[in-house]
Design a protein around this motif. Structure first.
Motif, mmCIF file in Angstrom:
data_model
loop_
_atom_site.group_PDB
_atom_site.id
_atom_site.type_symbol
_atom_site.label_atom_id
_atom_site.label_comp_id
_atom_site.label_asym_id
_atom_site.label_seq_id
_atom_site.Cartn_x
_atom_site.Cartn_y
_atom_site.Cartn_z
ATOM 1 N N GLU A 1 -2.626 -8.188 -8.482
ATOM 2 C CA GLU A 1 -3.915 -7.896 -7.990
ATOM 3 C C GLU A 1 -3.851 -6.797 -7.255
ATOM 4 O O GLU A 1 -3.515 -6.330 -6.666
ATOM 5 N N GLY A 2 -5.097 -6.770 -6.644
ATOM 6 C CA GLY A 2 -6.272 -6.087 -5.323
ATOM 7 C C GLY A 2 -5.318 -5.911 -4.268
ATOM 8 O O GLY A 2 -5.126 -7.974 -4.483
ATOM 9 N N LEU A 3 -5.899 -5.637 -2.933
ATOM 10 C CA LEU A 3 -5.330 -5.595 -1.671
ATOM 11 C C LEU A 3 -6.464 -6.462 -1.375
ATOM 12 O O LEU A 3 -7.624 -6.009 -1.008
ATOM 13 N N ARG B 1 -6.374 8.406 3.865
ATOM 14 C CA ARG B 1 -4.983 9.170 2.997
ATOM 15 C C ARG B 1 -4.024 8.046 3.224
ATOM 16 O O ARG B 1 -3.892 8.375 4.054
ATOM 17 N N LEU B 2 -3.715 6.790 2.867
ATOM 18 C CA LEU B 2 -3.220 6.423 3.169
ATOM 19 C C LEU B 2 -2.053 5.952 3.215
ATOM 20 O O LEU B 2 -1.931 6.431 1.721
ATOM 21 N N PHE C 1 1.544 4.164 2.318
ATOM 22 C CA PHE C 1 2.179 2.334 2.534
ATOM 23 C C PHE C 1 3.577 2.420 2.506
ATOM 24 O O PHE C 1 4.277 3.257 1.376
ATOM 25 N N SER D 1 -11.163 6.023 -2.323
ATOM 26 C CA SER D 1 -9.976 6.794 -2.419
ATOM 27 C C SER D 1 -9.446 6.082 -3.472
ATOM 28 O O SER D 1 -10.091 4.886 -3.675
ATOM 29 N N TYR E 1 -5.725 4.888 -5.621
ATOM 30 C CA TYR E 1 -3.986 4.477 -5.778
ATOM 31 C C TYR E 1 -3.912 4.208 -7.359
ATOM 32 O O TYR E 1 -4.556 4.082 -7.494
ATOM 33 N N GLN F 1 -0.747 1.984 -8.297
ATOM 34 C CA GLN F 1 0.372 1.495 -7.619
ATOM 35 C C GLN F 1 1.340 0.890 -8.877
ATOM 36 O O GLN F 1 1.111 0.951 -10.233
ATOM 37 N N LEU G 1 2.017 2.262 -4.164
ATOM 38 C CA LEU G 1 1.052 2.669 -3.240
ATOM 39 C C LEU G 1 1.536 3.494 -3.794
ATOM 40 O O LEU G 1 1.644 4.052 -2.354
ATOM 41 N N PHE H 1 -0.946 7.409 -2.804
ATOM 42 C CA PHE H 1 -2.803 7.596 -2.536
ATOM 43 C C PHE H 1 -2.838 8.716 -3.980
ATOM 44 O O PHE H 1 -1.657 9.885 -4.197
ATOM 45 N N GLU I 1 -9.491 11.277 -3.036
ATOM 46 C CA GLU I 1 -10.610 10.742 -1.686
ATOM 47 C C GLU I 1 -12.056 10.991 -2.144
ATOM 48 O O GLU I 1 -11.772 12.436 -2.255
ATOM 49 N N GLY J 1 -3.984 13.615 -3.317
ATOM 50 C CA GLY J 1 -2.129 13.484 -2.874
ATOM 51 C C GLY J 1 -2.037 15.082 -4.055
ATOM 52 O O GLY J 1 -1.578 15.063 -4.418
ATOM 53 N N LEU K 1 -1.047 0.117 -12.278
ATOM 54 C CA LEU K 1 -2.134 -0.847 -11.641
ATOM 55 C C LEU K 1 -3.300 0.304 -10.698
ATOM 56 O O LEU K 1 -2.696 0.561 -10.434
ATOM 57 N N LEU L 1 -6.172 0.651 -7.666
ATOM 58 C CA LEU L 1 -6.742 0.162 -7.238
ATOM 59 C C LEU L 1 -8.089 1.611 -6.414
ATOM 60 O O LEU L 1 -7.510 2.677 -6.006
ATOM 61 N N PHE M 1 -11.544 -1.564 2.528
ATOM 62 C CA PHE M 1 -11.479 -2.465 0.960
ATOM 63 C C PHE M 1 -11.159 -2.063 -0.012
ATOM 64 O O PHE M 1 -11.999 -1.245 -0.959
ATOM 65 N N PHE M 2 -10.487 -3.144 -0.677
ATOM 66 C CA PHE M 2 -9.964 -2.556 -2.119
ATOM 67 C C PHE M 2 -10.434 -3.369 -3.015
ATOM 68 O O PHE M 2 -10.972 -4.318 -2.598
ATOM 69 N N GLY M 3 -10.353 -2.601 -4.614
ATOM 70 C CA GLY M 3 -11.015 -3.638 -5.120
ATOM 71 C C GLY M 3 -9.890 -3.957 -5.934
ATOM 72 O O GLY M 3 -9.006 -4.364 -6.067
ATOM 73 N N PRO M 4 -10.191 -5.070 -7.209
ATOM 74 C CA PRO M 4 -9.576 -5.573 -7.686
ATOM 75 C C PRO M 4 -8.548 -5.029 -8.768
ATOM 76 O O PRO M 4 -7.459 -5.571 -9.101
ATOM 77 N N GLY M 5 -8.462 -4.286 -8.580
ATOM 78 C CA GLY M 5 -7.196 -2.844 -9.491
ATOM 79 C C GLY M 5 -7.817 -2.856 -11.365
ATOM 80 O O GLY M 5 -8.716 -3.963 -12.424
ATOM 81 N N ARG N 1 -5.976 -2.370 -14.935
ATOM 82 C CA ARG N 1 -4.265 -2.316 -15.191
ATOM 83 C C ARG N 1 -4.182 -1.493 -16.984
ATOM 84 O O ARG N 1 -5.045 -2.196 -17.273
#
Lengths: 113, 115
Positions: free
Chosen positions: A41-43, A100-101, A103, B33, B35, B37, B43, B45, B48, B58, B88, B90, B105-109, B111
């Motif tokens: 799921e999302g973060l 630009r994170l 992780f 942005s 990402y 995963q 995760l 990048f 952006e 990236g 995934l 994101l 803040f991130f969305g649900p992604g 898949r």
């Protein structure tokens, strides 16, 4: 090696116990984020730290950024099953505009009732 | 206030096809942005966008591209899909796009599965 290292990789605790997750960077951190993720799921945003020595708390979770801004810790007090999930630290290592994170690999937390 | 939304939530494609993913940021946020995963790489990048301009990128091949519209909604496109693109995806939004000053803040992604 990883620019951002998290430890431990996994953690199993009994409900009610305290725990700490660490995030160590090889570079100066200009912004440090803690997120929680349920698998696939999302973060979920927990906290953001910017200044060395900064400490923030939300409910039973406290995060600190050390003075030299190269390490952060996330502490959970009196853990509950709802705290279970993957905890991720993310950091901006460039003092430039834009997002630009980088992780860490994440810490899998299991809380047994 | 509505959060970050991503569509579709799930996609199945075959190798060689292309795919477009969409992200709508939180109202008022101008930075989006993207990402990727995966279990092996974690995760990472992608890029952006801020005010319709790509501001950071990236280390991904040119098959991965994106754009942002005047309403801040963003799309990313992957052409000539490979099995390794299964992941995934994101997106994250922030007010002005500078992590030093703004929370992300991130969305649900979405898949994506490539067969």
């Amino acid at each position: 090696s990883q620019e951002l290292e998290q430890s431990p990789q996994s953690l199993i605790v009994q409900e009610g116990k305290n725990l700490t997750i660490n995030c160590t960077s090889s570079k100066t951190l200009y912004g440090l984020y803690w997120y929680k993720q349920k698998y696939g799921e999302g973060l979920i945003f927990l906290m953001m730290l910017q200044k060395g020595g900064e400490e923030k708390s939300h409910e039973k979770i406290t995060a600190k950024l050390d003075e030299k801004k190269q390490q952060s810790s996330l502490h959970i007090t009196a853990s509950q099953p709802s705290h279970a999930g993957i905890y991720l630290c993310g950091a901006d290592m460039m003092e430039t505009s834009g997002s630009r994170l980088t992780f860490g690999e994440g810490t899998q937390l299991t809380v047994n009732p | 206030k509505a959060g970050v939304t991503q569509t579709p939530r799930y996609l199945i494609k075959t190798r060689g096809q292309q795919v477009t993913l969409s992200c709508s940021p939180i109202s008022g946020h101008r930075s989006v942005s993207w990402y990727q995963q995966t279990p092996g790489q974690g995760l990472q990048f992608l890029f952006e966008y801020f005010s319709e301009t790509q501001r950071n990128k990236g280390n991904f091949p040119g098959r991965f591209s994106g754009r942002q519209f005047s309403n801040s909604r963003s799309e990313m496109n992957v052409s000539t899909l490979e099995l390794g693109d299964s992941a995934l995806y994101l997106c994250a939004s922030s007010l002005a796009g500078s992590p030093v000053y703004n929370e992300q803040f991130f969305g649900p992604g979405t898949r994506l599965t490539v067969l």
